[in-house]
Design a protein around this motif. Structure first.
Motif, PDB file in Angstrom:
ATOM      1  N   ALA A 100      34.502  36.078  30.510  1.00  0.00           N
ATOM      2  CA  ALA A 100      35.351  37.220  30.197  1.00  0.00           C
ATOM      3  C   ALA A 100      34.790  38.504  30.800  1.00  0.00           C
ATOM      4  N   ARG A 101      33.451  38.670  30.744  1.00  0.00           N
ATOM      5  CA  ARG A 101      32.833  39.856  31.331  1.00  0.00           C
ATOM      6  C   ARG A 101      32.988  39.884  32.857  1.00  0.00           C
ATOM      7  N   LEU A 102      33.143  38.712  33.450  1.00  0.00           N
ATOM      8  CA  LEU A 102      33.374  38.643  34.892  1.00  0.00           C
ATOM      9  C   LEU A 102      34.851  38.762  35.242  1.00  0.00           C
ATOM     10  N   GLY A 103      35.706  38.790  34.208  1.00  0.00           N
ATOM     11  CA  GLY A 103      37.141  38.921  34.442  1.00  0.00           C
ATOM     12  C   GLY A 103      37.778  37.693  35.040  1.00  0.00           C
ATOM     13  N   MET A 104      37.195  36.523  34.787  1.00  0.00           N
ATOM     14  CA  MET A 104      37.699  35.309  35.425  1.00  0.00           C
ATOM     15  C   MET A 104      37.822  34.146  34.434  1.00  0.00           C
ATOM     16  N   LEU A 105      37.982  34.466  33.178  1.00  0.00           N
ATOM     17  CA  LEU A 105      38.062  33.423  32.156  1.00  0.00           C
ATOM     18  C   LEU A 105      39.419  32.729  32.203  1.00  0.00           C
ATOM     19  N   ASP A 106      39.379  31.409  32.269  1.00  0.00           N
ATOM     20  CA  ASP A 106      40.582  30.578  32.163  1.00  0.00           C
ATOM     21  C   ASP A 106      40.820  30.329  30.674  1.00  0.00           C
ATOM     22  N   LEU A 107      41.779  31.050  30.114  1.00  0.00           N
ATOM     23  CA  LEU A 107      42.000  30.966  28.669  1.00  0.00           C
ATOM     24  C   LEU A 107      42.472  29.590  28.228  1.00  0.00           C
TER      25      LEU A 107
END
Length: 770
Positions: free
Chosen positions: A611-618
């Motif tokens: 999430a902090r990298l802005g790339m989380l696959d929810l």
């Protein structure tokens, strides 16, 4: 969305089961932050399992104390035989001695506060299921009578005292005698504890300190009592009672020094409705702190259920929970001493509190850190011969005279010292409370920094002669021991990032508190170290350049237990997609995408980094959570991969039934990080959320003591409201081309600067361009 909406949303996400739930991990999970309760339903009985954060078997084994020696002595011998020391008899004997006390007994450990069995005639009544109302903590167990009427057991844990009240009623609320027998079963007094003392209205249990010889010692020996009332009157029939005609049950737990417990009788009667009314008000205040409304039912449910569970195990005045919190029954909830493991387990439940605007629940952790200062300062002084404080790997909430787990390797992890104090700095930066900083935050952080500075500047830490200040020896958490040749014991990523975090915190705190002159020796040392600080280890692997947990590991072979190669992203906060330069960001992204983890310690940790990298696959995150969810709604620690520490025949659920893993109650923080970034100087809205999916939140907190409300739908941000608690300049990444506030003032630019006085708010919407 307003704060009142959150109460209704909490109610909507009540936990329901439509079948009897006899297993501990199927039961309804309740609590008031100190007292914990798990209510299970069998086809013939209802079971109440009591636990408490402050009820412990406080005996402690410290037979290793006189065998510890000093770090200088032990480390000197290791360096002399660095290639062969693991096989040397002296080293094996030393390791065995340092582990002996921790391994000898199951205590210290949380002590289950008993189970209560309430029996009903299953020919007359059938359990249909239960519903746990998250909005006020009320549990309703539904029964069907032989004549098809519905009968209900209603139960609650008082949020004001350690008390559980139950009533049995029909659909109209009229009393109905449901149970015919009650049996109270104290936890078996294992390992030489005295038996529980039966009373006419319950029992007392002595939990003596070391050296007990049959006479209670005031101010030393502890214990607790469980007493009860039936239909408002004190019990008279002891631990096995007939209940004909009884419709109201009231259980009270008193804990503390045993001489005081002995004086405690049954408390004055309180009505169920009165306690329910007070509980509802307290829960309403809690839910009004913050809330979310999402176009994703699963994630919204996850947010509310975990926020509820967290309040059950934490209150502003409760003791910091151990591994399994205040929920236990016999051997469940007491594994690994149920203690404080300071290499993520104890810290993780507190990770999301600041962002969720629930800073008051961090006080148990702060209190725990302050209580550890004497043993930590003593260990730094006596073992390491350094100033400051070294916080041990495993510790107990009982009196200690020596580090209980000084095992070379795991017990020498350096990262645990700065990691232990890290969230104290968050407490200040998110609330802006300077009195808290001065009195409670700065002293432990300073002590940790002083030790780290001494450790990094002592003789022998730069064997390569490159002029940098190295961390040596250094241990990767949850992965490598002290290795032959010390090949994986220098400058591990976890040590580097947490040390840097604490050093920077000290420099900033000194300036805020006006201590520049007084602290010049320490800050000068810290600045010198930071000017020649080691780089994070990297290597080229089959997927490209990646971060490592330590320089010498193989990037294509390593299987991690926790994300030890990415802690500089979170919780180290040394880089993210906002602050990292493109090359560093590329390395971090590649590392995260191709990170192999065996599971058990990653379900919050790994996804927060994403999430902090802005790339989380929810969707992937949701699948992993579902894989780990227990029937009670709480995620367990569950294995996902063999080939590292686990072989092919490993039981993937070996941790699942140890207890309720409190560390995973911070899952809601992953959701918050998708909705708002508030950990840097610039607020970012919906950084990991598809704007075409509706989402709304209120009163999430950022650094600088700002509260933020916002919503999105249809591919755009609908509005944002920023409120300053202490006055200051908020910076907001502009979600539109132009914005306009409630007074018609227009804003434009990539980052909006919003000067706000104490208590002032600004509401922004998109300015439509003609």
């Amino acid at each position: 969305m307003n704060r009142q909406d959150t109460l209704l949303l909490a109610k909507r996400h009540s936990i329901r089961r439509d079948v009897a739930s006899p297993d501990f991990f199927e039961g309804a999970v309740m609590g008031n932050g100190a007292l914990g309760l798990v209510v299970c339903t069998r086809p013939d009985a209802v079971l109440l399992h009591f636990g408490h954060n402050s009820i412990w078997d406080i005996r402690i084994e410290e037979g290793h104390r006189d065998k510890v020696g000093t770090f200088r002595e032990i480390w000197g011998r290791i360096l002399e035989e660095k290639d062969t020391f693991p096989s040397q008899p002296w080293y094996k004997e030393y390791r065995e001695a340092m582990l002996s006390s921790y391994a000898k007994h199951a205590y210290p450990r949380p002590f289950p506060a008993s189970s209560v069995y309430l029996f009903f005639d299953r020919k007359e009544y059938e359990v249909l299921g239960h519903e746990l109302d998250l909005s006020d903590g009320l549990l309703t167990v539904t029964f069907e009578a032989a004549d098809k009427r519905k009968v209900f057991l209603r139960a609650l844990v008082s949020m004001e005292e350690d008390r559980v009240l139950c009533e049995t009623v029909d659909e109209a609320g009229a009393p109905v005698p449901l149970f015919y027998r009650m049996r109270i079963v104290p936890n078996p007094p294992e390992y030489g504890l005295p038996d529980a003392e039966p009373l006419s209205d319950g029992f007392r249990q002595l939990l003596p300190a070391n050296g007990y010889e049959g006479t209670v010692r005031p101010g030393a020996d502890k214990g607790f009592s469980l007493l009860y009332r039936l239909n408002g009157s004190a019990g008279k029939e002891g631990l096995d009672t007939r209940l004909e005609g009884m419709t109201d049950l009231d259980f009270m737990i008193t804990e503390g020094f045993f001489d005081q417990v002995e004086k405690a009788g049954v408390r004055p009667a309180r009505s169920f409705e009165d306690v329910h009314r007070r509980n509802a008000a307290i829960w309403a205040e809690y839910w009004e702190k913050s809330g979310v409304r999402l176009g994703d039912e699963f994630l919204e449910h996850l947010w509310y259920t975990n926020s509820y569970f967290l309040r059950c195990v934490l209150s502003k005045t409760s003791r910091c929970p151990g591994l399994f919190g205040n929920w236990m029954c016999r051997g469940v909830g007491t594994a690994w001493h149920g203690d404080y493991h300071m290499n993520y387990n104890t810290q993780q439940p507190f990770w999301g509190l600041m962002g969720a605007n629930r800073a008051e629940l961090h006080f148990p952790y702060l209190g725990m850190v302050e209580s550890l200062m004497p043993i930590s300062e003593a260990w730094a002084r006596d073992f390491y011969e350094l100033d400051g404080a070294y916080f041990p790997h495993s510790v107990f909430p009982v009196p200690m005279t020596v580090n209980p787990y000084p095992l070379p390797g795991l017990g020498w992890e350096l990262c645990e010292t700065p990691w232990t104090v890290q969230s104290l700095w968050w407490h200040y930066t998110y609330t802006g409370d300077k009195n808290l900083l001065r009195e409670h935050v700065y002293p432990p952080i300073r002590a940790a920094a002083a030790f780290l500075a001494g450790y990094m500047t002592r003789e022998g830490t730069d064997p390569e002669g490159d002029g940098k200040y190295h961390i040596f020896p250094s241990m990767v958490p949850e992965l490598y021991d002290l290795m032959p040749g010390l090949t994986k014991n220098r400058d591990v990523a976890a040590d580097l990032t947490f040390t840097k975090f604490v050093f920077r915190a000290v420099l900033e705190a000194v300036e805020i508190l006006g201590l520049e002159e007084e602290e010049k020796p320490l800050t000068g040392r810290i600045r010198a170290i930071l000017s020649a600080f080691p780089d994070y280890p990297t290597a080229d692997g089959r997927f490209g350049k990646v971060f490592l947990s330590v320089k010498t590991e193989d990037p294509d072979q390593v299987i991690y237990n926790c994300p030890a190669n990415l802690m500089q992203i979170f919780p180290g906060e040394d880089a993210d997609c906002q602050s990292a330069d493109p090359e560093v960001l590329k390395i971090a992204e590649t590392s995260w995408l191709h990170h192999y983890n065996e599971g058990g310690n990653d379900i919050v940790f790994y996804y927060l980094i994403g999430a902090r990298l802005g790339m989380l696959d929810l969707e992937k995150f949701k699948r992993h959570v579902r894989y780990c969810l227990m029937p009670n709604g709480i995620a367990a620690d569950r294995v996902t991969l063999t080939g590292g520490r686990y072989d092919d025949t490993m039981n993937f659920d070996f941790m699942s039934r140890m207890g309720i893993w409190v560390e995973n109650l911070s899952l809601y923080a992953v959701v918050d990080e998708c909705l708002l970034w508030g950990h840097t100087d610039t607020i970012v809205l919906f950084p990991n959320w598809d704007l075409s999916r509706p989402a709304e939140f209120c009163s999430l907190r950022t650094k600088g003591a700002f509260l933020v409300d916002a919503a999105c739908a249809g591919g755009t941000v609908s509005y944002v409201r920023v409120t300053s608690e202490r006055g200051g300049e908020a910076k907001l990444k502009n979600p539109w081309r132009q914005a306009v506030d409630q007074n018609g003032t227009a804003y434009e630019g990539e980052v909006l600067t919003l000067p706000l006085g104490e208590g002032e708010s600004v509401t922004l919407t998109e300015r439509k361009l003609e």
